[in-house]
Motif scaffolding. Sequence first.
Motif, short mmCIF file in Angstrom:
data_model
loop_
_atom_site.label_atom_id
_atom_site.label_comp_id
_atom_site.label_asym_id
_atom_site.label_seq_id
_atom_site.Cartn_x
_atom_site.Cartn_y
_atom_site.Cartn_z
N LYS A 122 -2.64 7.26 10.95
CA LYS A 122 -2.21 7.63 9.62
C LYS A 122 -2.01 6.93 8.37
O LYS A 122 -2.40 6.98 7.31
N ALA A 123 -1.57 5.46 8.70
CA ALA A 123 -1.44 4.66 7.58
C ALA A 123 -2.58 3.98 7.27
O ALA A 123 -2.94 3.96 5.93
N LYS A 124 -3.69 3.93 8.07
CA LYS A 124 -5.06 3.47 7.60
C LYS A 124 -5.54 4.56 6.82
O LYS A 124 -6.20 4.32 5.79
N ARG A 125 -5.42 5.92 7.16
CA ARG A 125 -6.24 7.06 6.69
C ARG A 125 -5.58 7.23 5.23
O ARG A 125 -6.09 7.42 4.28
N TYR A 161 5.45 6.39 8.44
CA TYR A 161 4.03 5.56 8.55
C TYR A 161 4.27 4.75 9.80
O TYR A 161 5.14 3.85 9.66
N ASN A 162 3.52 4.55 10.76
CA ASN A 162 3.56 3.48 11.71
C ASN A 162 2.73 2.27 11.21
O ASN A 162 1.54 2.37 10.80
N VAL A 163 3.38 1.32 11.14
CA VAL A 163 2.83 -0.25 10.46
C VAL A 163 2.48 -1.00 11.84
O VAL A 163 3.33 -1.79 12.13
N VAL A 164 1.44 -0.96 12.72
CA VAL A 164 1.13 -1.70 13.59
C VAL A 164 -0.15 -2.05 13.56
O VAL A 164 -1.14 -1.54 12.80
N ALA A 167 0.88 -1.21 -0.12
CA ALA A 167 0.13 0.09 -0.12
C ALA A 167 0.74 1.16 0.05
O ALA A 167 0.64 2.14 -0.64
N ALA A 168 1.82 1.06 0.81
CA ALA A 168 2.94 2.46 0.75
C ALA A 168 3.40 2.63 -0.60
O ALA A 168 3.65 3.54 -1.24
N ILE A 169 4.01 1.57 -1.30
CA ILE A 169 4.51 1.61 -2.58
C ILE A 169 3.57 2.30 -3.45
O ILE A 169 3.81 3.20 -4.26
N ASP A 170 2.16 1.80 -3.44
CA ASP A 170 1.30 2.20 -4.49
C ASP A 170 0.67 3.54 -4.04
O ASP A 170 0.29 4.54 -4.96
N HIS A 171 0.59 4.11 -2.80
CA HIS A 171 -0.35 5.05 -2.31
C HIS A 171 0.46 6.25 -1.42
O HIS A 171 -0.20 7.17 -1.13
#
Length: 320
Positions: A288-291, A232-235, A222-226
């Motif tokens: 933030k990551a979800k948003r 970003y916290n990925v938790v 998702a980070a690569i694409d968007h």
Amino acid sequence: MKIFVAGATGAIGQQLVPQLVQAGHQVHGMTHSAAKEQLVRELGAEPVLADALNADQVAEAVGRVQPDVIVHQLTSIGPLDFRHFDRGFAMTNRLRTEGTDHLLSAGQAIGVKRFVAQSFFAAYERVGGPVKTEDDSFGVGPAKEMRQTVAAICHVEERVLAATWTEGIVLRYGGFYGPGTSLGPDGEQTEAVRGRKFPVVGNGAGVWSFIHIADAAEATVAAIDHGRGGVYNVVDDEPAQVAEWLPVLARTLGAKKPMHVPRFVARLLTGEIGAVMMTELRGASNAKAKRELGWSPSHPTWREGFAGLTTPHPVGQEVR
């Protein structure tokens, strides 16, 4: 897009590469071991043989592939020993310093559009509230046994975010669990819990944030694409105190209830780091990551994710 994954055969790489391929990307996976080229092929990527600590090899590999995106997942973690934490992370620290610099230099030479790198949540400053956001600072005084490791993490973040020639993205992953990790079905931490060698220290108020290894890979896609650049916290959705999650994990594994030891005893046995991680650690928010990434973990909390640890899986290692 054409994506260059450094660390393609590690625990997260083995989850990430197939997801990128499934998403329609052309993936090239870097490994320093010729013996692992076939594994890269089996994951669906084109193998690239290069030593991340050799600047010329990295430059040649990236120059030959000409990727749109570089994903930095390089680690090589030895046995976990809290008293000598930096020793176990010595090679990983080199990969996060020298390896990062080599990848960035190679990426700049070809004008890579996006650079995504691995970081870790546990370096947040241990003051204030129990859950931190990306706007909160890293602490200035990490436990002495992990100063080199935290410095290496900071190096990754500073260098990637300072790269104005590309869109730099840093992913602060939570504690990994699941296949191929130390908290996997047969992992080192899992066995320690089963053997009552992973106690609750003091009040057990340290707050941990977890992420299933497959969810970490999904967030990376998702980070690569968007991703918009930045951190970003990925938790998962539920940061929790050790006193809460550790007994649940033990019960899930069919183990005896964890022992309790005073903080001063933990300092004698594990050094400062064990006491800090068990009593002072701060968790992280994934809002933030979800948003911004449109991502939500398939395992929303460690409670349901830990249930999968009772199912045996092949155990891998995070290696470059």
